[in-house]
Design a protein around this motif. Sequence first.
Motif, short mmCIF file in Angstrom:
data_model
loop_
_atom_site.label_atom_id
_atom_site.label_comp_id
_atom_site.label_asym_id
_atom_site.label_seq_id
_atom_site.Cartn_x
_atom_site.Cartn_y
_atom_site.Cartn_z
N ASP A 136 35.82 46.73 33.13
CA ASP A 136 37.16 46.09 33.91
C ASP A 136 36.89 46.08 35.51
O ASP A 136 37.77 45.56 36.16
N GLY A 137 35.71 45.99 35.87
CA GLY A 137 35.40 46.01 37.34
C GLY A 137 34.73 44.55 37.71
O GLY A 137 34.25 44.35 38.94
N ALA A 138 34.63 43.59 37.03
CA ALA A 138 34.10 42.29 37.54
C ALA A 138 35.13 41.51 38.50
O ALA A 138 36.40 41.57 38.05
N ARG A 139 34.80 41.06 39.44
CA ARG A 139 35.56 40.31 40.66
C ARG A 139 35.11 38.95 40.69
O ARG A 139 33.74 38.69 40.73
N ALA A 140 35.94 38.19 41.07
CA ALA A 140 35.63 36.70 41.58
C ALA A 140 34.35 36.71 42.42
O ALA A 140 34.57 37.44 43.42
N GLY A 141 33.57 35.99 42.22
CA GLY A 141 32.43 35.79 43.21
C GLY A 141 31.33 36.48 42.48
O GLY A 141 30.12 36.05 43.34
N ALA A 148 26.07 47.40 39.91
CA ALA A 148 26.81 46.43 39.23
C ALA A 148 28.36 46.71 39.09
O ALA A 148 28.71 48.03 39.22
N THR A 149 29.02 45.63 39.07
CA THR A 149 30.56 45.70 39.07
C THR A 149 31.16 46.08 37.69
O THR A 149 32.38 46.59 37.43
N SER A 150 30.60 45.44 36.73
CA SER A 150 30.84 45.80 35.41
C SER A 150 29.66 45.51 34.48
O SER A 150 28.71 44.99 34.90
N ALA A 151 29.76 46.02 33.07
CA ALA A 151 28.74 45.79 32.14
C ALA A 151 29.32 46.05 30.80
O ALA A 151 30.03 46.57 30.50
N ILE A 152 28.53 45.25 29.89
CA ILE A 152 28.76 45.49 28.81
C ILE A 152 27.36 45.16 27.87
O ILE A 152 26.62 44.67 28.27
N ASP A 153 27.29 45.94 26.71
CA ASP A 153 25.95 45.32 25.93
C ASP A 153 26.38 44.26 24.96
O ASP A 153 27.34 43.99 24.54
N LEU A 154 25.35 43.45 24.75
CA LEU A 154 25.58 42.24 23.90
C LEU A 154 25.40 42.42 22.35
O LEU A 154 23.96 42.80 22.03
N SER A 155 26.35 42.70 21.72
CA SER A 155 26.30 43.02 20.22
C SER A 155 26.86 41.83 19.34
O SER A 155 26.72 41.64 18.42
N ASP A 156 27.80 41.32 19.97
CA ASP A 156 28.58 40.35 19.24
C ASP A 156 28.43 38.93 19.61
O ASP A 156 29.12 38.02 19.06
N GLY A 157 27.74 38.76 20.39
CA GLY A 157 27.42 37.29 21.18
C GLY A 157 27.73 37.25 22.60
O GLY A 157 28.74 38.04 22.85
N PRO A 169 27.96 41.73 42.99
CA PRO A 169 28.36 41.05 43.80
C PRO A 169 27.08 39.98 44.37
O PRO A 169 26.07 40.35 43.99
N ALA A 170 27.37 38.85 44.62
CA ALA A 170 26.48 37.76 45.00
C ALA A 170 25.32 38.23 46.00
O ALA A 170 24.33 38.00 45.86
N HIS A 171 25.78 39.05 47.16
CA HIS A 171 24.96 39.59 48.04
C HIS A 171 23.86 40.30 47.76
O HIS A 171 23.07 40.56 48.27
N ALA A 172 24.22 41.06 46.36
CA ALA A 172 23.33 41.80 45.85
C ALA A 172 22.16 41.68 44.97
O ALA A 172 21.44 42.57 44.29
N GLN A 173 21.77 40.43 45.17
CA GLN A 173 20.78 39.75 44.12
C GLN A 173 19.21 40.57 44.22
O GLN A 173 18.86 40.89 43.28
N ALA A 174 18.92 40.85 45.56
CA ALA A 174 17.63 41.26 45.72
C ALA A 174 17.80 43.05 45.08
O ALA A 174 16.72 43.55 44.48
#
Lengths: 321, 321
Positions: free
Chosen positions: B142-147, B205-214, B269-274
């Motif tokens: 529940d932590g994903a933010r626009a941008g 990371a602001t949010s995460a999920i594991d890919l199990s259902d696609g 966040p976009a600025h956290a790429q590195a």
Amino acid sequence: MGEFDLIKQYFTRPVRRAVLGIGDDCALLAPTPGMQLAVSSDMLVEGRHFLSTVAPQRLGHKALAVNLSDLAACGAQPLAFTLALAMPRVDEAWLAGLAEGLFALADRHDIELVGGDTTAGPLNLCITVFGEVPPGRALRRDGARAGDALWVSHPAGGGIGDARLALEVFRGQVALPGDNFESVRQAMECPQPRVALGLALRGLATSAIDLSDGLVGDLRHVLQRSGVGACIEVDAVPVSDVLARQPLALRRECTLAGGDDYELLFTAPAHAQAAVLAAAAQAGVAVSCIGRIEAEAGLRLRDGRGEFLAALPRGFDHFSG
Amino acid sequence: MGEFDLIKQYFTRPVRRAVLGIGDDCALLAPTPGMQLAVSSDMLVEGRHFLSTVAPQRLGHKALAVNLSDLAACGAQPLAFTLALAMPRVDEAWLAGLAEGLFALADRHDIELVGGDTTAGPLNLCITVFGEVPPGRALRRDGARAGDALWVSHPAGGGIGDARLALEVFRGQVALPGDNFESVRQAMECPQPRVALGLALRGLATSAIDLSDGLVGDLRHVLQRSGVGACIEVDAVPVSDVLARQPLALRRECTLAGGDDYELLFTAPAHAQAAVLAAAAQAGVAVSCIGRIEAEAGLRLRDGRGEFLAALPRGFDHFSG
């Protein structure tokens, strides 16, 4: 109705104690610092642990009850549980009933469903329960000592073995009048986990186990882990009025090798009899002393006339029972 | 071989960290005081989550891997697990293989099997895992933010969607050369839980999920709980060489709606790429940026030419998928 909708509709309720409940990758619990975490997991399979005829409310109750019974046998305070459920199809009336029985028992013990899984497949319910117990205070199987009294819990005015008697009726081996059948069927389908008794026995019982595979088989686990033997006074094992009217051989089979009782079998020092009775009264459960732990290895069964029984019934085993 | 013998022979090892392991009514764990407990439970059913042809070693691996993947998605440090197992009959060679695969992965993550259940029944494995995470530091949906940038983990030099491609081969929908088949089959049967990455992403990371259902279905869970939308750059989604050679429609189906990837989909966040790239390098996993979180609700898919795709694949659902 899809997987996520059915989880939302039937199994998601706001968490009160957990940090995070259903709907994320993991649930998050905040255990009381310094407490130990007791964990148990039981899987119920259709045709093996329950019949397809069981009401879903009772199945929901039983799936949680058999897990709470494991916490009871450890003297742990229940906290939360997960439910993984495989079912061949989505039957909303059935799911509503299952959830009703499950949450009714959960509410009675003030615990919450924090996560799990649903999938298509042959009907199977796997519940994992979590409880707390102060360090060193858990009831275990390995503490029985020679001289300890052997106790079993049971419904007031009732006994153990009724669940097995009900199974024999379902199997067509025994016929019972309708009201008698209803009472033993209730024992089979709605066992009452002895959580309050387990808590009351902390510091008092030297060992405990819950009766799931039959008195003799389960007692053997205690004897093995404790390195002791025992003698059961078979005629002191409490039975219900219904079971008391059955032939002796059937009565003994049901009480000694019955299975599915979910009562507590425990040991306590002989001098602690009054304290055990007080603990049981406090927990609102009846208990009976049914024998004694002995230094000599092995298990002996003695009847009311002092005669030793020659043959011992075996406990239930899913692959050879 | 009976139930208790098989537990003893194949599943009982001395516990190192737990207070009490297999053989009592409950296992006893001593959680680190002040840490939160992350719990997840996944049930695997034959014919639904695995094929009857799978090697038992790989099945043992996968049953634990999919559960560890849930801990990874929460950024939790794995501690212990329980296993409940229903199987139609006792096949010792199969059990030995299952235990081998299970314990090999458990050892790699330094976690132990503390309890569970075995019973007769249609083949079904239910594992519940426990992990620890400092309060407030769990990765959540529940932590994903626009941008925020949208990232996915994948094998170095590989991608996502291979497990689904393997399934299509098993279904007879796709034919692959032998070595290609082996490589995608490995992806399907031996997923690698991204535990180290989950730990490295805590606080990042602001949010995460594991890919199990696609990818699309799982991303929708994040968007829904975070109250945001997203755009996936579909041609930026990493694919293996094998999948890259498949027709476009199949490639997109496998990557976007594939399921069974057990990679981490996360936002930062976009600025956290590195910092994200450094965390991934530290964890020894590749990650690719595949899109962006947007304020506008809904999910948009855009190809490398900047065109939006009209139809969105659905995620996998056990009762409607």
